[in-house]
Design an enzyme around this catalytic site. Structure first.
Site, short mmCIF file in Angstrom:
data_model
loop_
_atom_site.label_atom_id
_atom_site.label_comp_id
_atom_site.label_asym_id
_atom_site.label_seq_id
_atom_site.Cartn_x
_atom_site.Cartn_y
_atom_site.Cartn_z
N CYS A 30 4.91 4.96 -3.87
CA CYS A 30 4.73 4.50 -5.26
C CYS A 30 3.58 5.27 -5.93
O CYS A 30 3.70 5.69 -7.08
CB CYS A 30 4.43 2.99 -5.30
SG CYS A 30 5.89 1.98 -4.99
N GLN A 46 0.85 -1.20 0.00
CA GLN A 46 0.00 0.00 0.00
C GLN A 46 0.89 1.25 0.00
O GLN A 46 0.63 2.21 0.73
CB GLN A 46 -0.90 0.00 1.24
CG GLN A 46 -2.12 -0.88 1.15
CD GLN A 46 -3.18 -0.29 0.21
OE1 GLN A 46 -3.21 0.89 -0.09
NE2 GLN A 46 -4.07 -1.15 -0.26
N SER A 47 1.92 1.24 -0.81
CA SER A 47 2.91 2.32 -0.76
C SER A 47 2.37 3.67 -1.26
O SER A 47 1.96 3.81 -2.41
CB SER A 47 4.11 1.92 -1.63
OG SER A 47 4.94 3.04 -1.84
N ASN A 48 2.39 4.64 -0.35
CA ASN A 48 2.03 6.01 -0.74
C ASN A 48 3.10 6.57 -1.67
O ASN A 48 2.83 7.35 -2.58
CB ASN A 48 1.92 6.89 0.50
CG ASN A 48 0.90 6.35 1.46
OD1 ASN A 48 -0.26 6.21 1.12
ND2 ASN A 48 1.34 6.00 2.67
#
Ligand SMILES: Cc1ncc(COP(=O)(O)O)c(C=O)c1O
Length: 333
Positions: free
Chosen positions: A79, A75-77
């Protein structure tokens, strides 16, 4: 330190608000709490990485890159924001997602996973929790080069010396805004993951000769690892920008008593902080970073760490899209 000599792209108009939280401050009975609303920075759904990407994307463009590669958690912000910046710049984009929990990435999932689909990278590579994402990114960059492209790797979290300068700028912004409000900031608190946010703030305040203390609330690694990472980054950033004040070990404070069982796993203190911010101030946090950092703020008021502070700034580094993938667990810890 002259940050203006570094090329920069501009993804936010103006500065983010420094907002007083009167009801939260009264409820906790400690210092006056302000929040630096970096969740309102530009690019898709905002957040701290935008400041780092302003410098990193400028470098990518100066090197005539045509493909941006980066990596993060499922759930990378980071990225999401990198995809957003690359889209604005008209560049190809590829991301690597690390599954800290096996099977946790879903191409039809919610939160940031949904936003990845909308921002449509050419490639999403999912790797397991033990993989070295730097190596994976290098492998992808070699493929891009072999196909005649020109790749640029944005480091995980945007945290190298150049990206870290984004938060040295933020320290300047906080000081200018607090001066205008007639407030002297004793302490700044932020989430600490790849470390660039905390390191940049430390460098920025050090360069001002400010006595403002910075505490990073660790969201993943153990105390000593995180402290060493932040110290090294702060020193690298300071030396890149020709800093005049040395970064000393006593400037780096990391708390790792709010992370709970591990990265991205909910805790009851996170849920409490998330609820306090929403119900008292109408500010949304996220379960992975800002919820745990706010739990740190609440904990530091309750355990007396902030006893002598009059005014503290909580840096809201964004991340709210992840909230929507947690459901009930965000509220029950
Ligand atoms: C919302 C949010 N807050 C804080 C952090 C941590 O910042 P840093 O990686 O600079 O330590 C991240 C990193 O991904 C993030 O996405």
């Amino acid at each position: 330190m002259q940050l203006s000599r570094f090329p920069r792209r501009y993804y936010t108009s103006g500065v983010t608000p420094l907002q007083m939280l009167p009801r939260l401050s009264a409820a906790l009975g400690g210092p006056t709490i302000y929040v630096k609303r970096d969740d309102l920075l530009g690019l898709v759904a905002g957040g701290s990485k935008t400041r780092k990407l302003e410098f990193l994307m400028a470098e990518a463009l100066s090197l005539r890159a045509d493909t941006i590669i980066t990596a993060g958690g499922v759930q990378s912000n980071h990225c999401r924001l990198t995809l957003s910046a690359a889209t604005i710049e008209g560049l190809h984009k590829r991301i690597v997602l690390k599954e800290h929990i096996p099977g946790s990435y879903s191409s039809t999932g919610g939160g940031n996973n949904l936003l990845y689909r909308l921002l449509e990278p050419e490639q999403i590579t999912v790797v397991d929790g033990n993989a070295n994402t730097d190596d994976v990114m290098i492998g992808i960059a070699e493929e891009v080069t072999a196909a005649g492209g020109n790749p640029y790797i944005v480091p995980s979290g945007g945290s190298n010396a150049l990206g870290t300068l984004g938060y040295a700028r933020c320290a300047d912004e906080i000081s200018e805004q607090s001066r205008a409000l007639g407030v002297s900031v004793d302490h700044v608190i932020c989430a600490s993951g790849s470390g660039g946010t905390q390191a940049g703030l430390v460098v920025g305040f050090a360069e001002q000769g400010s006595r403002t203390a910075v505490t990073g609330i660790n969201v993943s690694d153990a105390h000593d690892t995180q402290r060493a990472r932040v110290l090294a980054l702060a020193r690298d950033a300071s030396s890149l920008a020709g800093g005049s004040y040395p970064v000393t070990e006593d400037m780096i404070t990391v708390r790792d008593d709010f992370v709970g069982a591990g990265y991205s796993l909910p805790t009851s203190s996170m849920s409490e902080a998330l609820t306090l911010f929403a119900q008292l101030e109408g500010v949304l946090l996220d379960p992975v970073y800002t919820g745990k950092a706010a739990a740190g703020l609440v904990g530091m008021i309750r355990d007396g760490t902030l006893r002598s502070a009059k005014s503290v700034v909580f840096v809201h580094t964004g991340g709210t899209p992840a909230l929507f993938s947690y459901g009930e667990a965000a509220l029950t810890g």
